[in-house]
Design an enzyme around this catalytic site. Structure first.
Site, PDB file in Angstrom:
ATOM      1  N   CYS A  90      -6.466  66.481  64.587  1.00 34.88           N
ATOM      2  CA  CYS A  90      -7.366  67.436  63.659  1.00 34.88           C
ATOM      3  C   CYS A  90      -7.912  67.439  64.911  1.00 34.88           C
ATOM      4  CB  CYS A  90      -7.660  66.593  62.409  1.00 34.88           C
ATOM      5  SG  CYS A  90      -8.223  68.052  61.514  1.00 34.88           S
ATOM      6  N   HIS A  96      -4.146  64.480  59.075  1.00 28.78           N
ATOM      7  CA  HIS A  96      -5.085  63.186  59.099  1.00 28.78           C
ATOM      8  C   HIS A  96      -4.447  62.401  58.801  1.00 28.78           C
ATOM      9  CE1 HIS A  96      -9.358  63.628  59.800  1.00 28.78           C
ATOM     10  NE2 HIS A  96      -9.499  65.034  59.539  1.00 28.78           N
ATOM     11  N   GLU A 119      -3.938  58.830  58.876  1.00 34.82           N
ATOM     12  CA  GLU A 119      -4.746  57.680  58.877  1.00 34.82           C
ATOM     13  C   GLU A 119      -5.643  58.052  58.143  1.00 34.82           C
ATOM     14  OE1 GLU A 119      -6.343  60.504  60.505  1.00 34.82           O
ATOM     15  OE2 GLU A 119      -8.391  60.564  59.978  1.00 34.82           O
TER      16      GLU A 119
HETATM   17  N1  GLN Z   1     -13.495  71.833  61.786  1.00 32.99           N
HETATM   18  C1  GLN Z   1     -13.364  70.370  63.132  1.00 32.99           C
HETATM   19  C2  GLN Z   1     -12.680  70.827  64.301  1.00 32.99           C
HETATM   20  O1  GLN Z   1     -13.372  72.612  64.864  1.00 32.99           O
HETATM   21  C3  GLN Z   1     -11.913  69.799  62.787  1.00 32.99           C
HETATM   22  C4  GLN Z   1     -11.663  68.623  61.214  1.00 32.99           C
HETATM   23  C5  GLN Z   1     -11.162  67.559  61.253  1.00 32.99           C
HETATM   24  O2  GLN Z   1     -11.084  66.557  62.616  1.00 32.99           O
HETATM   25  N2  GLN Z   1     -10.869  67.246  60.587  1.00 32.99           N
HETATM   26  O3  GLN Z   1     -13.235  70.578  65.455  1.00 32.99           O
END
Ligand code: GLN
Length: 202
Positions: free
Chosen positions: A87, A183, A185
């Site tokens: 992410c 994610h 995890e």
């Molecule tokens: N929206 C977040 C970002 O731009 C990422 C979200 C996440 O890691 N769950 O950093």
């Protein structure tokens, strides 16, 4: 076998869940070693793999630059250190010159040829879970949790698509570096962490 030391970048974000998943995988595979939190450059010494977790990419980015970890991660990645970015972690691995991401003054590690769109699912679909097909980890579907997730808009060069969901790239890989927009995890399914740990093994 030598003891394995795996690091989880612990500047901000979903750190403990990755540690737990990696520890479970190490147990399952009867591997000796430990999972450590990485907060300063020295913590990267002798690690065999690194996870860059989800969280807020702008915050993690600023802290990486401030602590100096940023340059060492780039150096180690180029020497072949296996890295899993999830992410926000995936956003940080992207190529420099991505205007949409750089507007937020995120510097980017510049380790993968990919363009990433932050918060790509918009307000209506901020967070969701769904089953996705990831051939690399087997036929059983993987429950993927997306939280204000990015989309990998395109990959090029040595960066290859690793997983897709509804025509959107949700995973990309370049040699030793793997980026996922969700994610892994946050579920009990350990297959992605197991896949990552196996790439670390000699
Ligand atoms: N929206 C977040 C970002 O731009 C990422 C979200 C996440 O890691 N769950 O950093």
């Amino acid at each position: 076998m030598k003891k394995l030391k795996i690091g989880v970048l612990a500047l901000q974000g979903a750190v403990s869940e990755h540690i737990e998943a990696l520890e479970k995988v190490m147990n399952k595979l009867y591997l000796k070693g430990k999972v450590i939190t990485v907060k300063k450059p020295e913590d990267l010494n002798d690690i065999a793999g690194l996870v860059i977790p989800g969280g807020e990419s702008t915050t993690i980015d600023r802290l990486m630059v401030k602590t100096g970890i940023w340059e060492r991660i780039i150096m180690l990645a180029k020497k072949g250190l296996p890295i899993l970015g999830t992410c926000a972690g995936a956003i940080l691995l992207a190529k420099k010159g991505d205007k949409q991401v750089e507007q937020t003054r995120t510097i980017l590690l510049n380790l993968m040829e990919m363009k990433v769109l932050r918060n790509a699912y918009g307000r209506q679909l901020n967070s969701f879970e769904t089953d996705v097909k990831i051939p690399e980890i087997g036929n059983k579907l993987f429950r993927a949790v997306f939280i204000r997730a990015p989309v990998i808009e395109k990959v090029w060069g040595k960066t290859k698509v690793w997983a897709k969901y509804k025509n959107k790239i949700i995973g990309a890989k370049k040699g030793n570096v793997l980026a996922l927009t969700f994610h892994p995890e946050l579920t009990n399914d350990l297959r992605i962490h197991e896949y990552f740990v196996k790439t670390i093994l000699p």
